[in-house]
Motif scaffolding. Structure first.
Motif, PDB file in Angstrom:
ATOM      1  N   SER A  56     -81.701  17.119 -37.723  1.00  0.00           N
ATOM      2  CA  SER A  56     -83.100  16.796 -37.984  1.00  0.00           C
ATOM      3  C   SER A  56     -83.453  17.225 -39.403  1.00  0.00           C
ATOM      4  N   THR A  57     -84.515  16.641 -39.941  1.00  0.00           N
ATOM      5  CA  THR A  57     -84.980  17.028 -41.279  1.00  0.00           C
ATOM      6  C   THR A  57     -85.335  18.520 -41.309  1.00  0.00           C
ATOM      7  N   GLU A  58     -85.986  18.991 -40.233  1.00  0.00           N
ATOM      8  CA  GLU A  58     -86.417  20.394 -40.175  1.00  0.00           C
ATOM      9  C   GLU A  58     -85.233  21.354 -40.280  1.00  0.00           C
ATOM     10  N   LYS A  59     -84.143  21.070 -39.555  1.00  0.00           N
ATOM     11  CA  LYS A  59     -82.990  21.968 -39.576  1.00  0.00           C
ATOM     12  C   LYS A  59     -82.236  21.857 -40.901  1.00  0.00           C
ATOM     13  N   ALA A  60     -82.161  20.662 -41.450  1.00  0.00           N
ATOM     14  CA  ALA A  60     -81.498  20.488 -42.744  1.00  0.00           C
ATOM     15  C   ALA A  60     -82.231  21.271 -43.830  1.00  0.00           C
ATOM     16  N   GLU A  61     -83.551  21.217 -43.792  1.00  0.00           N
ATOM     17  CA  GLU A  61     -84.351  21.972 -44.771  1.00  0.00           C
ATOM     18  C   GLU A  61     -84.205  23.471 -44.546  1.00  0.00           C
ATOM     19  N   LEU A  62     -84.191  23.889 -43.285  1.00  0.00           N
ATOM     20  CA  LEU A  62     -84.052  25.313 -42.982  1.00  0.00           C
ATOM     21  C   LEU A  62     -82.740  25.869 -43.524  1.00  0.00           C
ATOM     22  N   ALA A  63     -81.641  25.210 -43.211  1.00  0.00           N
ATOM     23  CA  ALA A  63     -80.326  25.685 -43.666  1.00  0.00           C
ATOM     24  C   ALA A  63     -80.243  25.706 -45.188  1.00  0.00           C
ATOM     25  N   THR A  64     -80.795  24.698 -45.818  1.00  0.00           N
ATOM     26  CA  THR A  64     -80.731  24.611 -47.279  1.00  0.00           C
ATOM     27  C   THR A  64     -81.579  25.699 -47.933  1.00  0.00           C
ATOM     28  N   ASP A  65     -82.780  25.898 -47.437  1.00  0.00           N
ATOM     29  CA  ASP A  65     -83.661  26.924 -48.017  1.00  0.00           C
ATOM     30  C   ASP A  65     -83.078  28.322 -47.821  1.00  0.00           C
ATOM     31  N   VAL A  66     -82.494  28.578 -46.644  1.00  0.00           N
ATOM     32  CA  VAL A  66     -81.852  29.874 -46.404  1.00  0.00           C
ATOM     33  C   VAL A  66     -80.707  30.076 -47.389  1.00  0.00           C
ATOM     34  N   ALA A  67     -79.910  29.043 -47.594  1.00  0.00           N
ATOM     35  CA  ALA A  67     -78.758  29.164 -48.488  1.00  0.00           C
ATOM     36  C   ALA A  67     -79.187  29.492 -49.916  1.00  0.00           C
ATOM     37  N   PHE A  68     -80.274  28.890 -50.380  1.00  0.00           N
ATOM     38  CA  PHE A  68     -80.754  29.200 -51.734  1.00  0.00           C
ATOM     39  C   PHE A  68     -81.209  30.661 -51.839  1.00  0.00           C
ATOM     40  N   THR A  69     -81.874  31.166 -50.796  1.00  0.00           N
ATOM     41  CA  THR A  69     -82.294  32.574 -50.805  1.00  0.00           C
ATOM     42  C   THR A  69     -81.086  33.493 -50.745  1.00  0.00           C
ATOM     43  N   GLU A  70     -80.136  33.165 -49.863  1.00  0.00           N
ATOM     44  CA  GLU A  70     -78.930  33.988 -49.742  1.00  0.00           C
ATOM     45  C   GLU A  70     -78.146  34.040 -51.045  1.00  0.00           C
TER      46      GLU A  70
ATOM     47  N   TYR B 288     -77.208  15.304 -47.118  1.00  0.00           N
ATOM     48  CA  TYR B 288     -75.835  15.439 -46.631  1.00  0.00           C
ATOM     49  C   TYR B 288     -75.819  15.925 -45.182  1.00  0.00           C
ATOM     50  N   TYR B 289     -76.648  16.922 -44.867  1.00  0.00           N
ATOM     51  CA  TYR B 289     -76.737  17.391 -43.478  1.00  0.00           C
ATOM     52  C   TYR B 289     -77.101  16.239 -42.540  1.00  0.00           C
ATOM     53  N   GLN B 290     -78.067  15.450 -42.918  1.00  0.00           N
ATOM     54  CA  GLN B 290     -78.569  14.396 -42.034  1.00  0.00           C
ATOM     55  C   GLN B 290     -77.574  13.244 -41.876  1.00  0.00           C
ATOM     56  N   ILE B 291     -76.915  12.882 -42.960  1.00  0.00           N
ATOM     57  CA  ILE B 291     -75.974  11.760 -42.920  1.00  0.00           C
ATOM     58  C   ILE B 291     -74.678  12.146 -42.205  1.00  0.00           C
ATOM     59  N   THR B 292     -74.182  13.326 -42.494  1.00  0.00           N
ATOM     60  CA  THR B 292     -72.876  13.738 -41.974  1.00  0.00           C
ATOM     61  C   THR B 292     -72.938  14.275 -40.558  1.00  0.00           C
ATOM     62  N   TYR B 293     -74.063  14.915 -40.202  1.00  0.00           N
ATOM     63  CA  TYR B 293     -74.136  15.604 -38.913  1.00  0.00           C
ATOM     64  C   TYR B 293     -75.289  15.138 -38.016  1.00  0.00           C
ATOM     65  N   ASP B 294     -76.103  14.215 -38.477  1.00  0.00           N
ATOM     66  CA  ASP B 294     -77.265  13.765 -37.696  1.00  0.00           C
ATOM     67  C   ASP B 294     -78.253  14.906 -37.411  1.00  0.00           C
TER      68      ASP B 294
END
Length: 497
Positions: free
Chosen positions: A144-158, A136-142
């Protein structure tokens, strides 16, 4: 200067944010098509470029002009009046147009705003799996894979930390100490040089010691789960002055439910053995020792008085006193620093083995000296900051740390981020809760901001901010007004289950 021309200002903040992501220091002037119709070609030539957005009910025409000539154009299709559906389309089209114009891509794509993890958090709440959120991050906002993974992993920890507290019964406490040894080049906080304000410190502490019991009274039936003493630099105070504030916290609050007690010790040159012993004696469980860089030349440039040796000495003293949860802050993209300098800093930090590491991207803030003197430093700032952030992420992983919170500030070059990494079990609870605004935070001190949740039918639908005066003199003289504001904020908010 950049000229932003619009026939409707509904999306002006979004367009400004997108332009600033590519040009963080440039000023942006707004105008309507009617206002610019009388501009001469000479006036147009005074702008770096002109970004035009012309809205109608079926599409928006976007274009970039230089000196009166159209360089690139694009369309965002859809009815702009349907803000919920249209906003992301417009931002994505604007991002791609600016990317084509500059020949640059941004790791976060069209995603702006302070909290990029918010999107992943919503996905988690809806039961989406990790891979779907990343897509969703990549399709909706263009992104990078690295940033999409970072935001998602942080959200799961939070989400694990957020689920562990109750917004109806729990709260956090912030205590602001607005004094510093000196003002750093990049700083925009309301921080006052301790030597110049030495005569006011006693009155300031007395005012804080009056505000703290009042905050405790307002929360007499609730549980305090996290305390954070920040600034400024709290350890710019003497050991006795720190003891007075911490003794007041111990006397005023029930700390039996406390999960974390952080003091942002900050500058290594302000940290002494006796101050560390005071912090430990009064219950502090987590401290920050912030080198920002381990390169001495850079430290002189940014106005820091400490040396790399001071960092190591402070870290060694903290371990001897018994601190087992220590964070270190660094900044990527400081003047005069190349990628190799960041690698050196990271290697030096690895030798000291902190429990957590917070990596900031340099933000050129409006009120900072760096912004006022930007022409001096512009050529000395390496904008390959994302490479530095990647090195930091790799080093954090090598130290067995995972990303646990993430936020952004205005005017970060490349629209990049600040990330907190920590070993499992050493995440800063306060950082997560204040960033995601999932718990009340009551704040004492000059410039401190109390954040109160409004909860209707069990859902947080608004955050009320109750701000203290930033000026130290005004905070002291108008303290009763600050207390009344807090009382009114508590009395007027909505809480329904």
């Amino acid at each position: 200067m950049i000229l932003l021309v619009q026939n409707n200002t509904e999306y002006e903040n979004d367009l400004r944010a997108m332009i600033s992501a590519f040009f963080p220091v440039e000023k942006i002037k707004s105008a309507t098509p009617a206002e610019v119709s009388d501009y001469s070609r000479k006036i147009f030539g005074e702008f770096t470029f002109v970004f035009t957005a012309l809205f109608d009910e079926s599409s928006t025409r976007l274009r970039v002009e230089e000196k009166g000539y159209v360089k690139y154009s694009a369309y965002a299709y859809g009815n702009f009046q349907d803000r919920k559906r249209y906003r992301n389309r417009l931002k994505l089209a604007s991002y791609r147009l600016l990317s084509e114009y500059t020949g640059r891509t941004l790791p976060w794509g069209s995603l702006t705003g302070m909290r990029p993890t918010k999107i992943a958090t919503k996905g988690i709440d809806k039961g989406k799996i990790r891979s779907d959120i990343i897509d969703y991050y990549q399709i909706t906002y263009d992104t990078s894979t690295e940033k999409a993974e970072l935001a998602t992993d942080v959200a799961f920890t939070e989400s694990e930390i957020i689920r562990s507290v109750n917004p109806l019964t729990d709260y956090c406490l912030y205590v602001g100490i607005p004094f510093c040894p000196t003002r750093c080049l990049y700083c925009s906080f309301a921080a006052y040089p301790i030597m110049e304000f030495a005569s006011k410190v006693g009155d300031y502490i007395d005012a804080v010691r009056k505000e703290l019991p009042f905050i405790s009274y307002l929360n007499r039936d609730r549980r305090l789960v996290a305390v954070y003493i920040g600034g400024g630099t709290p350890t710019s105070l003497s050991a006795d002055e720190l003891a007075k504030i911490m003794q007041c916290i111990n006397d005023s609050f029930d700390l039996s439910h406390l999960r974390e007690y952080t003091v942002e010790a900050g500058r290594p040159d302000s940290i002494t053995r006796d101050k560390l012993e005071v912090l430990k004696k009064y219950g502090c469980t987590r401290i920050s020792i912030n080198p920002q860089t381990m390169n001495e030349r850079t430290l002189r440039t940014i106005g820091r008085a400490h040396t790399p040796s001071d960092v190591k000495r402070a870290m060694n003293d903290a371990r001897k006193v018994g601190f087992k949860n220590i964070n270190m802050d660094i900044i990527a993209g400081l003047p005069n620093e190349e990628v190799e300098d960041m690698q050196f800093t990271l290697d030096e930090i690895e030798k000291m083995l902190p429990e957590s590491l917070t990596v900031h991207s340099l933000a050129i803030k409006r009120a900072a000296n760096l912004n006022q003197e930007y022409s001096i430093y512009k050529a000395r700032i390496n904008h390959n900051t994302d490479k530095m952030l990647s090195l930091a992420a790799d080093k954090a992983k090598a130290m067995e740390m995972l990303p646990y919170y993430l936020y952004r500030q205005k005017n970060i070059a490349g629209n990049l981020e600040n990330t907190g990494f920590a070993r499992k079990g050493y995440e800063c609870i306060y950082n997560v809760l204040i960033m995601e605004e999932k718990l009340d935070t009551f704040a004492a001190g000059a410039g401190a901001i109390t954040r109160l949740l409004n909860i209707e039918d069990g859902i947080i639908n608004r955050i009320d901010r109750v701000e203290n005066c930033k000026n130290v003199d005004e905070y002291i003289s108008r303290l009763d007004e600050m207390l009344e504001r807090k009382q009114l904020g508590v009395d007027s908010r909505i809480i329904s289950i």
